[in-house]
Scaffold this motif. Structure first.
Motif, PDB file in Angstrom:
ATOM      1  N   ASP A  23       0.997 -22.627 -54.241  1.00  0.00           N
ATOM      2  CA  ASP A  23      -0.240 -22.587 -55.016  1.00  0.00           C
ATOM      3  C   ASP A  23      -0.702 -21.148 -55.222  1.00  0.00           C
ATOM      4  N   GLU A  24      -1.819 -20.981 -55.912  1.00  0.00           N
ATOM      5  CA  GLU A  24      -2.316 -19.644 -56.251  1.00  0.00           C
ATOM      6  C   GLU A  24      -2.760 -18.846 -55.032  1.00  0.00           C
ATOM      7  N   ASN A  25      -2.948 -19.502 -53.884  1.00  0.00           N
ATOM      8  CA  ASN A  25      -3.320 -18.812 -52.645  1.00  0.00           C
ATOM      9  C   ASN A  25      -2.103 -18.435 -51.802  1.00  0.00           C
ATOM     10  N   GLY A  26      -0.904 -18.808 -52.256  1.00  0.00           N
ATOM     11  CA  GLY A  26       0.313 -18.495 -51.521  1.00  0.00           C
ATOM     12  C   GLY A  26       0.712 -19.552 -50.513  1.00  0.00           C
ATOM     13  N   THR A  27      -0.013 -20.657 -50.447  1.00  0.00           N
ATOM     14  CA  THR A  27       0.306 -21.742 -49.527  1.00  0.00           C
ATOM     15  C   THR A  27       1.454 -22.569 -50.103  1.00  0.00           C
ATOM     16  N   GLN A  28       2.463 -22.845 -49.269  1.00  0.00           N
ATOM     17  CA  GLN A  28       3.612 -23.626 -49.712  1.00  0.00           C
ATOM     18  C   GLN A  28       3.473 -25.077 -49.276  1.00  0.00           C
ATOM     19  N   TYR A  29       3.959 -25.975 -50.128  1.00  0.00           N
ATOM     20  CA  TYR A  29       3.921 -27.409 -49.882  1.00  0.00           C
ATOM     21  C   TYR A  29       5.272 -28.016 -50.218  1.00  0.00           C
ATOM     22  N   LEU A  30       5.571 -29.144 -49.573  1.00  0.00           N
ATOM     23  CA  LEU A  30       6.726 -29.948 -49.946  1.00  0.00           C
ATOM     24  C   LEU A  30       6.205 -31.059 -50.852  1.00  0.00           C
ATOM     25  N   TYR A  31       6.744 -31.139 -52.042  1.00  0.00           N
ATOM     26  CA  TYR A  31       6.342 -32.125 -53.037  1.00  0.00           C
ATOM     27  C   TYR A  31       7.519 -33.065 -53.237  1.00  0.00           C
ATOM     28  N   ARG A  32       7.300 -34.365 -52.994  1.00  0.00           N
ATOM     29  CA  ARG A  32       8.373 -35.358 -53.116  1.00  0.00           C
ATOM     30  C   ARG A  32       8.020 -36.360 -54.199  1.00  0.00           C
ATOM     31  N   VAL A  33       9.026 -36.718 -55.000  1.00  0.00           N
ATOM     32  CA  VAL A  33       8.854 -37.695 -56.070  1.00  0.00           C
ATOM     33  C   VAL A  33       9.866 -38.810 -55.847  1.00  0.00           C
ATOM     34  N   SER A  34       9.363 -40.040 -55.748  1.00  0.00           N
ATOM     35  CA  SER A  34      10.222 -41.204 -55.507  1.00  0.00           C
ATOM     36  C   SER A  34      10.165 -42.153 -56.693  1.00  0.00           C
ATOM     37  N   ASP A  35      11.197 -42.958 -56.819  1.00  0.00           N
ATOM     38  CA  ASP A  35      11.236 -43.994 -57.834  1.00  0.00           C
ATOM     39  C   ASP A  35      10.160 -45.035 -57.505  1.00  0.00           C
ATOM     40  N   ILE A  36       9.485 -45.552 -58.509  1.00  0.00           N
ATOM     41  CA  ILE A  36       8.410 -46.529 -58.301  1.00  0.00           C
ATOM     42  C   ILE A  36       8.936 -47.796 -57.625  1.00  0.00           C
ATOM     43  N   ALA A  37      10.211 -48.114 -57.793  1.00  0.00           N
ATOM     44  CA  ALA A  37      10.788 -49.301 -57.164  1.00  0.00           C
ATOM     45  C   ALA A  37      10.795 -49.186 -55.641  1.00  0.00           C
ATOM     46  N   GLU A  38      10.672 -47.973 -55.108  1.00  0.00           N
ATOM     47  CA  GLU A  38      10.673 -47.750 -53.668  1.00  0.00           C
ATOM     48  C   GLU A  38       9.256 -47.659 -53.089  1.00  0.00           C
ATOM     49  N   HIS A  39       8.253 -48.007 -53.870  1.00  0.00           N
ATOM     50  CA  HIS A  39       6.863 -47.844 -53.446  1.00  0.00           C
ATOM     51  C   HIS A  39       6.558 -48.558 -52.134  1.00  0.00           C
TER      52      HIS A  39
END
Length: 47
Positions: A23-39
């Motif tokens: 982000d703009e503050n330099g903080t790192q995140y792990l962003y995960r995207v899953s298929d909706i079928a696995e909700h």
């Protein structure tokens, strides 16, 4: 929240798409995207 950088991570066993985002503050995140079928499965893992 605004992300400045995003980098695809091609590691791991899951079919999720994973990104390291910063982000703009330099903080790192792990962003995960899953298929909706696995909700339901992902929701159970989270709980």
């Amino acid at each position: 929240m605004k992300f400045i950088t995003k980098e695809l991570i091609n590691k791991g066993w899951s079919s999720d798409k994973k990104y390291c985002v910063t982000d703009e503050n330099g903080t790192q995140y792990l962003y995960r995207v899953s298929d909706i079928a696995e909700h339901d499965t992902k929701q159970s893992e989270f709980n």
